[in-house]
Design a protein around this motif. Structure first.
Motif, mmCIF file in Angstrom:
data_model
loop_
_atom_site.group_PDB
_atom_site.id
_atom_site.type_symbol
_atom_site.label_atom_id
_atom_site.label_comp_id
_atom_site.label_asym_id
_atom_site.label_seq_id
_atom_site.Cartn_x
_atom_site.Cartn_y
_atom_site.Cartn_z
ATOM 1 N N LYS A 19 0.813 -1.214 0.000
ATOM 2 C CA LYS A 19 0.000 0.000 0.000
ATOM 3 C C LYS A 19 0.848 1.267 0.000
ATOM 4 O O LYS A 19 0.627 2.175 -0.798
ATOM 5 N N SER A 20 1.793 1.336 0.947
ATOM 6 C CA SER A 20 2.581 2.567 1.095
ATOM 7 C C SER A 20 3.404 2.858 -0.153
ATOM 8 O O SER A 20 3.430 3.988 -0.650
ATOM 9 N N THR A 21 4.100 1.842 -0.658
ATOM 10 C CA THR A 21 4.934 2.031 -1.837
ATOM 11 C C THR A 21 4.120 2.468 -3.029
ATOM 12 O O THR A 21 4.489 3.398 -3.767
ATOM 13 N N VAL A 22 2.980 1.823 -3.249
ATOM 14 C CA VAL A 22 2.135 2.155 -4.394
ATOM 15 C C VAL A 22 1.539 3.551 -4.239
ATOM 16 O O VAL A 22 1.435 4.308 -5.207
ATOM 17 N N THR A 23 1.149 3.914 -3.017
ATOM 18 C CA THR A 23 0.602 5.253 -2.775
ATOM 19 C C THR A 23 1.597 6.330 -3.190
ATOM 20 O O THR A 23 1.251 7.285 -3.910
ATOM 21 N N VAL A 24 2.846 6.182 -2.762
ATOM 22 C CA VAL A 24 3.878 7.156 -3.115
ATOM 23 C C VAL A 24 4.140 7.144 -4.619
ATOM 24 O O VAL A 24 4.291 8.206 -5.246
ATOM 25 N N ASN A 25 4.169 5.959 -5.217
ATOM 26 C CA ASN A 25 4.454 5.860 -6.649
ATOM 27 C C ASN A 25 3.345 6.455 -7.503
ATOM 28 O O ASN A 25 3.613 7.043 -8.558
ATOM 29 N N ILE A 26 2.101 6.311 -7.080
ATOM 30 C CA ILE A 26 0.992 6.939 -7.810
ATOM 31 C C ILE A 26 1.197 8.452 -7.854
ATOM 32 O O ILE A 26 1.087 9.093 -8.903
ATOM 33 N N ALA A 27 1.490 9.038 -6.684
ATOM 34 C CA ALA A 27 1.688 10.492 -6.623
ATOM 35 C C ALA A 27 2.877 10.908 -7.479
ATOM 36 O O ALA A 27 2.821 11.923 -8.185
#
Length: 226
Positions: A19-27
């Motif tokens: 979740k955390s990694t993908v959240t940052v990567n989306i932004a």
């Protein structure tokens, strides 16, 4: 912000699902494309959505927790509507305060009603829900436990397995944590199925992140995602 884009992207899943990694990567991908975006991970302090409380389990009534959490969501939506950017959020719909409601043994009707109210509150942000799941919860929890080590496992068990939910069921140790998350996944699977918002579900056990990023990017530009 174009009416095609969601203003809120929520990335959900169990511990260690990415979740955390993908959240940052989306932004980061949005920003690189010239679209203003912010990634909000669980570690942000103070957190703009999560209602943090420092009381014994026995001193927090579930209904009061749900009410306080809704108030935090309302304040977040109000501030987000004034900002011309996409907010990508790590959890907070299922993971976070809803997990605490489960650990407090809130009845399922209260938890489902809480989730529906959150969805109603965030509707003005045209939310997109990304739900990571693993078919084998046991293997997924054991894998993240091996990666993060005994200190992390002890932190999780000393916190979550002291809850009313875990105590009543005699859950203990890593096996108890796995049993807890099996039940959590069963419940969030049903919540996800019932939610009336744009959403995608991705089985990500194989960790094919380039493929998942492509699926997510298509969903961001497709307002009819279901």
């Amino acid at each position: 912000m174009s009416n095609v884009w969601p203003r809120l992207v929520i990335v959900e899943g169990i511990m260690g699902s990415g979740k955390s990694t993908v959240t940052v990567n989306i932004a980061r991908r949005l920003e690189a494309s010239g679209i203003p975006a912010t990634g909000i991970t669980e570690g942000v302090d103070p957190h703009p959505i999560r209602f943090d409380w420092d009381l014994p389990w026995s001193a927090m009534p579930p209904a009061e927790l749900a009410k306080s959490c809704i108030a935090k969501w309302r304040a977040f939506v109000d501030s987000s509507l004034a900002a011309d950017r996409i907010q990508a959020v790590d959890g907070q719909l299922f993971h976070g305060n809803l997990t605490s409601l489960l650990l407090l043994e809130a009845n399922m009707e209260l938890i489902a009603a809480y989730c529906r109210e959150v969805v109603a509150v965030i509707k003005p942000l045209r939310p997109l829900l990304i739900y990571f799941h693993q078919d084998d919860v046991d293997s997924a929890i054991r894998a993240v436990s091996a990666q993060r080590g005994d200190k992390w496992v002890n932190y999780q068990t000393n916190w979550k397995l002291e809850s009313p939910y875990a105590k009543r069921r005699g859950l203990a140790g890593l096996d108890g944590l796995i049993a807890l998350y099996r039940q959590y996944r069963t419940f969030t699977d049903q919540l996800f199925a019932d939610l009336d918002i744009p959403k995608i579900s991705i089985e990500n056990s194989r960790q094919q992140w380039a493929l998942y990023d492509d699926i997510i990017d298509r969903a961001l530009t497709n307002p009819n995602t279901t």
